[in-house]
Design an enzyme around this catalytic site. Structure first.
Site, PDB file in Angstrom:
ATOM      1  N   ASP A   8     122.549  43.290 -61.942  1.00 18.79           N
ATOM      2  CA  ASP A   8     122.953  42.856 -63.274  1.00 18.79           C
ATOM      3  C   ASP A   8     122.784  44.052 -64.215  1.00 18.79           C
ATOM      4  O   ASP A   8     122.472  45.173 -63.773  1.00 18.79           O
ATOM      5  CB  ASP A   8     122.186  41.593 -63.731  1.00 18.79           C
ATOM      6  CG  ASP A   8     120.729  41.869 -64.093  1.00 18.79           C
ATOM      7  OD1 ASP A   8     120.264  43.019 -63.924  1.00 18.79           O
ATOM      8  OD2 ASP A   8     120.048  40.930 -64.553  1.00 18.79           O
ATOM      9  N   HIS A   9     122.957  43.810 -65.510  1.00 16.10           N
ATOM     10  CA  HIS A   9     122.901  44.920 -66.479  1.00 16.10           C
ATOM     11  C   HIS A   9     121.501  45.503 -66.641  1.00 16.10           C
ATOM     12  O   HIS A   9     121.349  46.607 -67.132  1.00 16.10           O
ATOM     13  CB  HIS A   9     123.426  44.429 -67.845  1.00 16.10           C
ATOM     14  CG  HIS A   9     122.862  43.103 -68.244  1.00 16.10           C
ATOM     15  ND1 HIS A   9     123.469  41.918 -67.885  1.00 16.10           N
ATOM     16  CD2 HIS A   9     121.745  42.767 -68.914  1.00 16.10           C
ATOM     17  CE1 HIS A   9     122.745  40.908 -68.339  1.00 16.10           C
ATOM     18  NE2 HIS A   9     121.688  41.399 -68.955  1.00 16.10           N
ATOM     19  N   CYS A  65     117.928  43.182 -60.119  1.00 16.45           N
ATOM     20  CA  CYS A  65     117.986  42.728 -61.511  1.00 16.45           C
ATOM     21  C   CYS A  65     116.678  43.159 -62.159  1.00 16.45           C
ATOM     22  O   CYS A  65     115.999  44.034 -61.615  1.00 16.45           O
ATOM     23  CB  CYS A  65     118.245  41.209 -61.595  1.00 16.45           C
ATOM     24  SG  CYS A  65     116.923  40.164 -60.959  1.00 16.45           S
ATOM     25  N   GLY A  66     116.305  42.589 -63.283  1.00 13.28           N
ATOM     26  CA  GLY A  66     115.084  43.029 -63.956  1.00 13.28           C
ATOM     27  C   GLY A  66     113.856  42.880 -63.074  1.00 13.28           C
ATOM     28  O   GLY A  66     113.025  43.772 -62.962  1.00 13.28           O
ATOM     29  N   THR A  67     113.749  41.715 -62.432  1.00 18.37           N
ATOM     30  CA  THR A  67     112.608  41.447 -61.549  1.00 18.37           C
ATOM     31  C   THR A  67     112.976  41.450 -60.078  1.00 18.37           C
ATOM     32  O   THR A  67     112.085  41.475 -59.224  1.00 18.37           O
ATOM     33  CB  THR A  67     112.021  40.054 -61.851  1.00 18.37           C
ATOM     34  OG1 THR A  67     113.066  39.091 -61.657  1.00 18.37           O
ATOM     35  CG2 THR A  67     111.499  39.977 -63.279  1.00 18.37           C
ATOM     36  N   GLY A  68     114.247  41.321 -59.776  1.00 19.73           N
ATOM     37  CA  GLY A  68     114.708  41.118 -58.398  1.00 19.73           C
ATOM     38  C   GLY A  68     114.703  39.643 -58.025  1.00 19.73           C
ATOM     39  O   GLY A  68     115.318  39.243 -57.025  1.00 19.73           O
ATOM     40  N   ILE A  69     114.041  38.838 -58.839  1.00 15.53           N
ATOM     41  CA  ILE A  69     113.852  37.433 -58.466  1.00 15.53           C
ATOM     42  C   ILE A  69     115.122  36.606 -58.695  1.00 15.53           C
ATOM     43  O   ILE A  69     115.581  35.888 -57.809  1.00 15.53           O
ATOM     44  CB  ILE A  69     112.658  36.830 -59.243  1.00 15.53           C
ATOM     45  CG1 ILE A  69     111.364  37.534 -58.803  1.00 15.53           C
ATOM     46  CG2 ILE A  69     112.554  35.325 -58.983  1.00 15.53           C
ATOM     47  CD1 ILE A  69     110.145  37.169 -59.631  1.00 15.53           C
ATOM     48  N   GLY A  70     115.703  36.723 -59.880  1.00 17.25           N
ATOM     49  CA  GLY A  70     116.889  35.919 -60.182  1.00 17.25           C
ATOM     50  C   GLY A  70     118.045  36.217 -59.250  1.00 17.25           C
ATOM     51  O   GLY A  70     118.691  35.303 -58.709  1.00 17.25           O
ATOM     52  N   HIS A  98     110.614  40.700 -38.808  1.00 19.81           N
ATOM     53  CA  HIS A  98     110.305  39.303 -38.487  1.00 19.81           C
ATOM     54  C   HIS A  98     111.338  38.316 -39.011  1.00 19.81           C
ATOM     55  O   HIS A  98     111.565  37.279 -38.395  1.00 19.81           O
ATOM     56  CB  HIS A  98     108.938  38.916 -39.052  1.00 19.81           C
ATOM     57  CG  HIS A  98     107.790  39.576 -38.345  1.00 19.81           C
ATOM     58  ND1 HIS A  98     106.481  39.218 -38.541  1.00 19.81           N
ATOM     59  CD2 HIS A  98     107.767  40.595 -37.440  1.00 19.81           C
ATOM     60  CE1 HIS A  98     105.689  39.965 -37.781  1.00 19.81           C
ATOM     61  NE2 HIS A  98     106.446  40.831 -37.115  1.00 19.81           N
ATOM     62  N   ARG A 132     110.071  36.212 -30.317  1.00 23.04           N
ATOM     63  CA  ARG A 132     109.584  34.953 -30.909  1.00 23.04           C
ATOM     64  C   ARG A 132     110.105  34.756 -32.330  1.00 23.04           C
ATOM     65  O   ARG A 132     110.187  33.622 -32.815  1.00 23.04           O
ATOM     66  CB  ARG A 132     108.057  34.894 -30.889  1.00 23.04           C
ATOM     67  CG  ARG A 132     107.363  35.846 -31.837  1.00 23.04           C
ATOM     68  CD  ARG A 132     105.846  35.788 -31.657  1.00 23.04           C
ATOM     69  NE  ARG A 132     105.106  36.456 -32.726  1.00 23.04           N
ATOM     70  CZ  ARG A 132     104.924  37.775 -32.807  1.00 23.04           C
ATOM     71  NH1 ARG A 132     105.455  38.576 -31.885  1.00 23.04           N
ATOM     72  NH2 ARG A 132     104.232  38.307 -33.794  1.00 23.04           N
ATOM     73  N   HIS A 133     110.475  35.860 -32.975  1.00 23.52           N
ATOM     74  CA  HIS A 133     110.968  35.751 -34.351  1.00 23.52           C
ATOM     75  C   HIS A 133     112.386  35.176 -34.405  1.00 23.52           C
ATOM     76  O   HIS A 133     112.784  34.614 -35.416  1.00 23.52           O
ATOM     77  CB  HIS A 133     110.920  37.113 -35.037  1.00 23.52           C
ATOM     78  CG  HIS A 133     109.543  37.712 -35.021  1.00 23.52           C
ATOM     79  ND1 HIS A 133     108.488  37.132 -35.685  1.00 23.52           N
ATOM     80  CD2 HIS A 133     109.050  38.799 -34.384  1.00 23.52           C
ATOM     81  CE1 HIS A 133     107.395  37.842 -35.476  1.00 23.52           C
ATOM     82  NE2 HIS A 133     107.704  38.868 -34.690  1.00 23.52           N
TER      83      HIS A 133
END
Ligand code: RB5
Length: 148
Positions: A8-9, A65-70, A98, A132-133
């Site tokens: 994003d911006h 983005c600003g946090t990477g979360i959104g 994993h 296993r992963h």
């Protein structure tokens, strides 16, 4: 590999760094923007990258983005996407080994340039371990077809 990149911006410069690391490692990079000064809501570009990776048009996606979360949450709404929101090298590495993460999300207000470059380099050079992963990733993928 074919890598698609978008932000994003709030994360234009970080995204450009991420794209540069991928290109330096010899990958074919497509940068969807935005350009500096252009406003883009993170769900739009998170979903765009998610859909392109899920469709097989690209092998992996890099988003910010600003946090990477959104933008990471947005990408993860696309079936088939396993986006890892990371701010350290260990998590980035394990998300490949994993979880077979296929999108990496970083936050421009969270990680500095040097750390971000190392995270991207680690993520792009680490393979899924399978074994296993693989069964567990299969269980994640089954969730794409469930409601609630
Ligand atoms: C934009 O200001 C900001 O909310 C966005 O970049 C991101 O941090 C959201 O998760």
């Amino acid at each position: 590999m074919r890598i698609v990149v978008a932000s994003d911006h709030a994360a234009v410069e970080l995204r450009q760094e991420m794209a540069a690391v991928a290109a330096e490692l010899g990958h074919e990079v497509t940068d969807l923007g935005p350009a500096p000064g252009e406003a883009v809501d993170y769900p739009v570009n998170g979903a765009k990258v998610g859909r392109l990776v899920a469709a097989g048009d690209y092998d992996l996606g890099l988003i910010a983005c600003g946090t990477g979360i959104g933008i990471g949450i947005s990408a993860n709404k696309v079936p088939g996407i396993r986006a890892a929101i990371c701010s350290d090298v260990y998590s980035a590495k394990l998300s490949r080994q994993h979880n077979d993460s296929n999108v990496l999300a970083l936050g421009a207000r969270v990680v500095g340039t040097g750390l971000a470059r190392l995270i991207v380099e680690t993520w792009l050079t680490t393979e899924f371990e399978g074994g296993r992963h693989a069964r567990r990733v299969g269980l994640i993928n089954e969730l794409d077809h469930q409601r609630g």
